[in-house]
Scaffold this motif. Sequence first.
Motif, PDB file in Angstrom:
ATOM      1  N   LEU A 141       0.826  -1.210   0.000  1.00  0.00           N
ATOM      2  CA  LEU A 141       0.000   0.000   0.000  1.00  0.00           C
ATOM      3  C   LEU A 141       0.856   1.255   0.000  1.00  0.00           C
ATOM      4  CD1 LEU A 141      -2.793   1.404   0.313  1.00  0.00           C
ATOM      5  CD2 LEU A 141      -2.502   1.175   2.789  1.00  0.00           C
ATOM      6  N   ARG A 142       1.969   1.226   0.714  1.00  0.00           N
ATOM      7  CA  ARG A 142       2.812   2.419   0.860  1.00  0.00           C
ATOM      8  C   ARG A 142       3.794   2.604  -0.294  1.00  0.00           C
ATOM      9  NH1 ARG A 142       3.572   0.396   6.370  1.00  0.00           N
ATOM     10  NH2 ARG A 142       2.092   1.420   7.770  1.00  0.00           N
ATOM     11  N   THR A 143       4.077   1.537  -1.034  1.00  0.00           N
ATOM     12  CA  THR A 143       5.081   1.617  -2.095  1.00  0.00           C
ATOM     13  C   THR A 143       4.591   2.514  -3.232  1.00  0.00           C
ATOM     14  OG1 THR A 143       5.871  -0.607  -1.581  1.00  0.00           O
ATOM     15  CG2 THR A 143       6.455   0.287  -3.733  1.00  0.00           C
ATOM     16  N   ARG A 144       5.453   3.420  -3.681  1.00  0.00           N
ATOM     17  CA  ARG A 144       5.138   4.336  -4.769  1.00  0.00           C
ATOM     18  C   ARG A 144       6.272   4.332  -5.791  1.00  0.00           C
ATOM     19  NH1 ARG A 144       1.044   3.890  -2.577  1.00  0.00           N
ATOM     20  NH2 ARG A 144      -0.339   5.448  -1.641  1.00  0.00           N
ATOM     21  N   LEU A 145       5.938   4.623  -7.034  1.00  0.00           N
ATOM     22  CA  LEU A 145       6.982   4.796  -8.039  1.00  0.00           C
ATOM     23  C   LEU A 145       7.771   6.057  -7.715  1.00  0.00           C
ATOM     24  CD1 LEU A 145       5.399   4.003 -11.540  1.00  0.00           C
ATOM     25  CD2 LEU A 145       7.126   2.697 -10.318  1.00  0.00           C
ATOM     26  N   PRO A 146       9.089   6.019  -7.739  1.00  0.00           N
ATOM     27  CA  PRO A 146       9.888   7.216  -7.452  1.00  0.00           C
ATOM     28  C   PRO A 146       9.569   8.339  -8.439  1.00  0.00           C
ATOM     29  CG  PRO A 146      11.259   5.250  -7.460  1.00  0.00           C
ATOM     30  CD  PRO A 146       9.921   4.831  -7.974  1.00  0.00           C
ATOM     31  N   ARG A 147       9.678   9.566  -7.963  1.00  0.00           N
ATOM     32  CA  ARG A 147       9.380  10.723  -8.818  1.00  0.00           C
ATOM     33  C   ARG A 147      10.295  10.798 -10.026  1.00  0.00           C
ATOM     34  NH1 ARG A 147       8.245  15.629  -4.433  1.00  0.00           N
ATOM     35  NH2 ARG A 147       6.379  14.689  -3.493  1.00  0.00           N
ATOM     36  N   ILE A 148      11.539  10.346  -9.863  1.00  0.00           N
ATOM     37  CA  ILE A 148      12.484  10.402 -10.973  1.00  0.00           C
ATOM     38  C   ILE A 148      12.001   9.528 -12.132  1.00  0.00           C
ATOM     39  CG2 ILE A 148      13.907   8.525 -10.031  1.00  0.00           C
ATOM     40  CD1 ILE A 148      15.161  11.613 -11.969  1.00  0.00           C
ATOM     41  N   LEU A 149      11.330   8.412 -11.817  1.00  0.00           N
ATOM     42  CA  LEU A 149      10.804   7.553 -12.876  1.00  0.00           C
ATOM     43  C   LEU A 149       9.635   8.217 -13.588  1.00  0.00           C
ATOM     44  CD1 LEU A 149      10.968   3.960 -11.331  1.00  0.00           C
ATOM     45  CD2 LEU A 149      12.483   5.003 -13.015  1.00  0.00           C
ATOM     46  N   LEU A 167       9.328   9.152 -17.513  1.00  0.00           N
ATOM     47  CA  LEU A 167       8.215   8.730 -18.360  1.00  0.00           C
ATOM     48  C   LEU A 167       7.535   9.915 -19.049  1.00  0.00           C
ATOM     49  CD1 LEU A 167       6.597   6.010 -16.059  1.00  0.00           C
ATOM     50  CD2 LEU A 167       7.793   5.617 -18.209  1.00  0.00           C
ATOM     51  N   ILE A 168       7.295  10.983 -18.301  1.00  0.00           N
ATOM     52  CA  ILE A 168       6.596  12.144 -18.868  1.00  0.00           C
ATOM     53  C   ILE A 168       7.499  12.898 -19.847  1.00  0.00           C
ATOM     54  CG2 ILE A 168       5.554  14.374 -18.306  1.00  0.00           C
ATOM     55  CD1 ILE A 168       4.626  13.056 -15.658  1.00  0.00           C
ATOM     56  N   ALA A 169       8.788  13.065 -19.491  1.00  0.00           N
ATOM     57  CA  ALA A 169       9.722  13.742 -20.396  1.00  0.00           C
ATOM     58  C   ALA A 169       9.906  12.936 -21.677  1.00  0.00           C
ATOM     59  CB  ALA A 169      11.061  13.957 -19.699  1.00  0.00           C
TER      60      ALA A 169
END
Length: 250
Positions: A172-180, A184-186
């Motif tokens: 539940l707490r695990t999130r994709l790191p912001r750098i990833l 992806l968006i860039a």
Amino acid sequence: MLSYAQSSFLILLAMGISIITVLVLNRVWPIPSRKLINDVTGWQLGILGTTYGVILGFMLYTVWNDFRMAEINTNLEAVSLLTVSRIARGLPMPEREAFHALGLKYADVAIHEEWPAMQVQQDSHATQRVLSDMWKLLVEVKAEEGGSKSVDHLTSALGDLSERRSMREEELRTRLPRILWLLLIAGAAATIGSSCLLGNDNKWLHYCQVLALTFVVAVTLAAIADLARPFEGAVSVRPIAFERALTMMQ
């Protein structure tokens, strides 16, 4: 996370932005001028598209794997709860009834308290409190029964249940790191932007190509965002295993 309607809106918004970008480019940078650099732009798009496609596919595979693991772990947690309830049948009457009642309560609060809380990114420790009561009861049983086989099996089953619950909290707490997400968006902006730069005398064909690419990228990003949080959003792990366990224990 986002609902189906919100995800659809963002996908349509991305497609609209890409079309507007092509329209603006056609006005400020005429197609004949852009055709002169098609060789360079096409080469750049080929490299970018291949690299970004590999990154996108790998990320989608990874989050799908994590989603499936969350589903499997939820099923195993429900199975561990059933195992505790079944082993407890070998205990004397007062303790057996107490374990049965706690098993029913565990499944009930998991379905009606923890899952709604997880859907809105809130912590709920309802099953943890029930689990603590089970351990306290087991300590009392050990004091009375000693080291019988039923008590040993029950200790092992409760250990499995505790481990599965802890893993669910971690998932539940695990999130994709912001750098990833930045990558992806860039990558999406660079790949779609390169396709907008291509010069094509057939404007409608160019619009369709850009729309198709934007649609595929946007849908994949929406899928990654949804699967990355297995207990939230439109696609999520449901407490079906606990519902079955509750029915069987009743």
